[in-house]
Design a protein around this motif. Structure first.
Motif, mmCIF file in Angstrom:
data_model
loop_
_atom_site.group_PDB
_atom_site.id
_atom_site.type_symbol
_atom_site.label_atom_id
_atom_site.label_comp_id
_atom_site.label_asym_id
_atom_site.label_seq_id
_atom_site.Cartn_x
_atom_site.Cartn_y
_atom_site.Cartn_z
ATOM 1 N N THR A 1 14.808 31.497 -21.592
ATOM 2 C CA THR A 1 14.913 32.202 -22.870
ATOM 3 C C THR A 1 13.884 31.687 -23.883
ATOM 4 N N ASP A 2 13.306 32.612 -24.606
ATOM 5 C CA ASP A 2 12.343 32.274 -25.658
ATOM 6 C C ASP A 2 13.025 31.441 -26.746
ATOM 7 N N ASP A 3 12.300 30.472 -27.298
ATOM 8 C CA ASP A 3 12.834 29.653 -28.399
ATOM 9 C C ASP A 3 13.351 30.512 -29.543
ATOM 10 N N ARG A 4 12.703 31.656 -29.776
ATOM 11 C CA ARG A 4 13.081 32.520 -30.901
ATOM 12 C C ARG A 4 14.419 33.223 -30.672
ATOM 13 N N ASP A 5 14.860 33.283 -29.408
ATOM 14 C CA ASP A 5 16.089 34.011 -29.082
ATOM 15 C C ASP A 5 17.265 33.115 -28.722
ATOM 16 N N VAL A 6 17.002 31.860 -28.370
ATOM 17 C CA VAL A 6 18.029 31.059 -27.712
ATOM 18 C C VAL A 6 19.248 30.804 -28.593
ATOM 19 N N ILE A 7 19.063 30.570 -29.884
ATOM 20 C CA ILE A 7 20.231 30.308 -30.742
ATOM 21 C C ILE A 7 21.065 31.572 -30.904
ATOM 22 N N LEU B 1 30.568 27.651 -27.303
ATOM 23 C CA LEU B 1 30.270 26.403 -27.988
ATOM 24 C C LEU B 1 30.615 26.548 -29.465
ATOM 25 N N SER B 2 31.000 25.439 -30.086
ATOM 26 C CA SER B 2 31.410 25.463 -31.487
ATOM 27 C C SER B 2 30.205 25.636 -32.406
ATOM 28 N N LYS B 3 30.494 25.944 -33.664
ATOM 29 C CA LYS B 3 29.445 26.082 -34.673
ATOM 30 C C LYS B 3 28.643 24.788 -34.771
ATOM 31 N N GLU B 4 29.336 23.660 -34.748
ATOM 32 C CA GLU B 4 28.664 22.363 -34.862
ATOM 33 C C GLU B 4 27.739 22.114 -33.669
ATOM 34 N N GLU B 5 28.195 22.447 -32.470
ATOM 35 C CA GLU B 5 27.380 22.240 -31.275
ATOM 36 C C GLU B 5 26.131 23.123 -31.305
ATOM 37 N N ILE B 6 26.297 24.359 -31.720
ATOM 38 C CA ILE B 6 25.160 25.281 -31.758
ATOM 39 C C ILE B 6 24.171 24.876 -32.850
ATOM 40 N N GLU B 7 24.685 24.427 -33.987
ATOM 41 C CA GLU B 7 23.788 23.977 -35.060
ATOM 42 C C GLU B 7 22.990 22.748 -34.632
ATOM 43 N N ALA B 8 23.607 21.863 -33.851
ATOM 44 C CA ALA B 8 22.895 20.682 -33.345
ATOM 45 C C ALA B 8 21.792 21.105 -32.375
ATOM 46 N N LEU B 9 22.070 22.102 -31.540
ATOM 47 C CA LEU B 9 21.061 22.600 -30.609
ATOM 48 C C LEU B 9 19.941 23.328 -31.359
ATOM 49 N N ALA B 10 20.293 24.012 -32.439
ATOM 50 C CA ALA B 10 19.271 24.686 -33.253
ATOM 51 C C ALA B 10 18.294 23.674 -33.831
ATOM 52 N N GLU B 11 18.806 22.520 -34.221
ATOM 53 C CA GLU B 11 17.944 21.461 -34.751
ATOM 54 C C GLU B 11 17.013 20.941 -33.648
ATOM 55 N N LYS B 12 17.538 20.847 -32.423
ATOM 56 C CA LYS B 12 16.720 20.395 -31.290
ATOM 57 C C LYS B 12 15.570 21.365 -31.019
ATOM 58 N N VAL B 13 15.844 22.662 -31.170
ATOM 59 C CA VAL B 13 14.792 23.662 -30.966
ATOM 60 C C VAL B 13 13.661 23.444 -31.962
ATOM 61 N N GLU B 14 14.022 23.050 -33.183
ATOM 62 C CA GLU B 14 13.013 22.832 -34.221
ATOM 63 C C GLU B 14 12.265 21.511 -34.034
ATOM 64 N N THR B 15 12.972 20.471 -33.642
ATOM 65 C CA THR B 15 12.358 19.132 -33.611
ATOM 66 C C THR B 15 11.846 18.716 -32.242
ATOM 67 N N GLU B 16 12.503 19.192 -31.155
ATOM 68 C CA GLU B 16 12.099 18.800 -29.806
ATOM 69 C C GLU B 16 12.118 20.011 -28.868
ATOM 70 N N PRO B 17 11.347 21.030 -29.184
ATOM 71 C CA PRO B 17 11.407 22.256 -28.379
ATOM 72 C C PRO B 17 11.011 22.041 -26.917
ATOM 73 N N HIS B 18 10.163 21.058 -26.642
ATOM 74 C CA HIS B 18 9.702 20.816 -25.275
ATOM 75 C C HIS B 18 10.822 20.372 -24.341
ATOM 76 N N LYS B 19 11.893 19.823 -24.891
ATOM 77 C CA LYS B 19 13.022 19.395 -24.056
ATOM 78 C C LYS B 19 13.900 20.560 -23.615
ATOM 79 N N ARG B 20 13.806 21.677 -24.329
ATOM 80 C CA ARG B 20 14.542 22.911 -23.992
ATOM 81 C C ARG B 20 16.041 22.663 -23.779
ATOM 82 N N GLU B 21 16.606 21.824 -24.625
ATOM 83 C CA GLU B 21 18.028 21.502 -24.496
ATOM 84 C C GLU B 21 18.913 22.705 -24.784
ATOM 85 N N ALA B 22 18.506 23.530 -25.733
ATOM 86 C CA ALA B 22 19.302 24.717 -26.052
ATOM 87 C C ALA B 22 19.311 25.680 -24.869
ATOM 88 N N GLN B 23 18.163 25.859 -24.226
ATOM 89 C CA GLN B 23 18.084 26.752 -23.067
ATOM 90 C C GLN B 23 18.929 26.227 -21.908
#
Length: 419
Positions: free
Chosen positions: A258-264, A273-295
């Motif tokens: 999934t594209d970074d722009r769509d994953v959240i 996943l809870s709001k808190e979990e998704i918000e934490a993953l959204a931060e990862k997309v911004e700060t460490e996109p290469h890890k692709r943790e949200a995907q």
């Protein structure tokens, strides 16, 4: 969090017929609600999942979902989102599809307890209505001008629409009326293209039950990818829920890519996943996109939801083996999944020198090129480099007696099958 608040946070509400009334209803009682799908095929694809994920959220919040499989409407064909008439299926084809979709739904929803999912088929009540009853008791309640103004019909008038598909909204309205009267259903949800059908059902309920009848409608926004293209397609076509049509590995890979722009957005729509979990993953997309943790989280949640823990672990094993090159750790079944879309060749298993074998299969254009690639270490077999020109390939090298995996360079994989 009230279920309506949760849907709003997830950006999952497009339109509501009475937002204030529905919020009050969901805060004061356990609501019966329904969503329907027509059995136009023997499997749903991920595009079908969108409204049903919302139905599942209502279930988890203590409400009572009803899933309608359209054994009757499936024989007619919903004109929504189409530019031409559907090809009609036989009753036998429709019933086979009903059985397949029912089995899929039962895997996804809780089937016991107070808020267990109820499965219904609109053929059960529709086939009992004769044409005179249909016209007098139901058709009389529909104004032709109103029906023509519905987007789903208006968009088809220039090219033409049959009376069969034109009457679809009457049949779906009849469904809502039946479920309101017999299953205590007060809410219908669906995709944005179902707004006209849903409001027609509400109009029929109020004409039959009185203007104070408490019934509601809610639609989900149209899902588009960030590049404006339709969600749910890959280069190979639709992403199906049936593992025989889209393997669990392919399913996992679709979400993992999934594209970074769509994953959240997808995490909000498709996971629990809870709001808190998704918000934490959204931060990862911004700060460490290469890890692709949200995907990875999205791929794991969706594969587990649709295919279960065992298939999720298998998809992850295949992914890890392809990344590391440790092909021998895979079973023949896992190789078949992981290399399904890769170039495939066949061999009779006769023992041959590696150079001749590569050329005879068409994996190398010439013996000169084959010798050069082997001596330079560019050829790997089942994850291990082959550098000796005297190396002999035989059936004994086939994993599970079926497959040999050849890699040229770093990324060019080929699957060789034993006949």
């Amino acid at each position: 969090m009230n279920i309506i608040d949760e849907l709003e946070w997830r950006d999952a509400i497009n339109q509501q017929t009475d937002a204030e009334g529905l919020r009050e209803l969901t805060e004061t009682t356990s609501v019966s609600l329904y969503c329907g799908v027509d059995p136009t095929g023997d499997s749903m694809h991920i595009g079908h999942l969108i409204p049903f994920m919302m139905l599942k959220r209502f279930q988890l919040a203590g409400h009572r979902p009803v899933i309608l499989i359209g054994g009757a409407t499936g024989t007619i064909g919903d004109p929504s989102g189409r530019q031409s008439e559907r090809s009609l299926q036989t009753l036998e084809e429709v019933q086979a599809n009903v059985d397949a979709l029912t089995a899929q739904m039962k895997k996804l929803f809780v089937t016991d307890g107070d808020n267990q999912v109820r499965m219904v088929n609109n053929y059960d009540w529709t086939h009992k209505i004769n044409v005179i009853e249909f016209l007098r008791d139901y058709g009389k309640n529909f104004n032709l001008n109103t029906m023509l103004a519905k987007d789903v019909v208006a968009s088809r008038l220039e090219d033409g629409i049959s009376f069969t598909e034109f009457s679809y909204q009457i049949l779906q309205s009849l469904d809502y009326l039946h479920l309101f009267q017999h299953e205590d259903v007060q809410l219908q949800i669906g995709g944005s293209d179902q707004w006209g059908n849903i409001t027609s059902g509400l109009d029929l309920i109020r004409k039959k039950e009185g203007p104070e009848a408490k019934a509601y409608g809610l639609t989900i926004p149209l899902m588009l990818k960030s590049d404006g293209t339709k969600f749910g397609k890959s280069a190979g076509g639709s992403i199906w829920l049936d593992a025989n049509k889209t393997t669990p590995f392919e399913f996992y890979q679709f979400w993992a890519n999934t594209d970074d722009r769509d994953v959240i957005k997808y995490l909000k729509y498709f996971t629990f996943l809870s709001k808190e979990e998704i918000e934490a993953l959204a931060e990862k997309v911004e700060t460490e996109p290469h890890k692709r943790e949200a995907q990875k989280a999205l791929a794991e949640e969706m594969t587990k939801f649709v295919h279960g823990d065992d298939m999720l672990e298998q998809a992850k094993r295949i992914t890890a083996a392809l990344f590391s090159g440790d092909i021998r750790s895979l079973t023949a079944d896992e190789i078949e999944q992981g290399f399904k879309e890769m170039p495939t060749f066949e061999t009779d298993g006769e023992a041959k020198n590696i150079v001749d074998w590569l050329v005879d299969l068409g994996l190398e254009p010439s013996k000169r090129q084959a010798r050069e690639d082997v001596t330079k270490g560019a050829i790997s077999m089942n994850g291990e480099k082959v550098t000796e020109l005297e190396f002999t390939v035989s059936a004994e090298h086939a994993i599970g007696g079926k497959f040999i995996i050849i890699r040229k360079g770093k990324k060019n994989y080929s699957l060789v099958k034993l006949k």
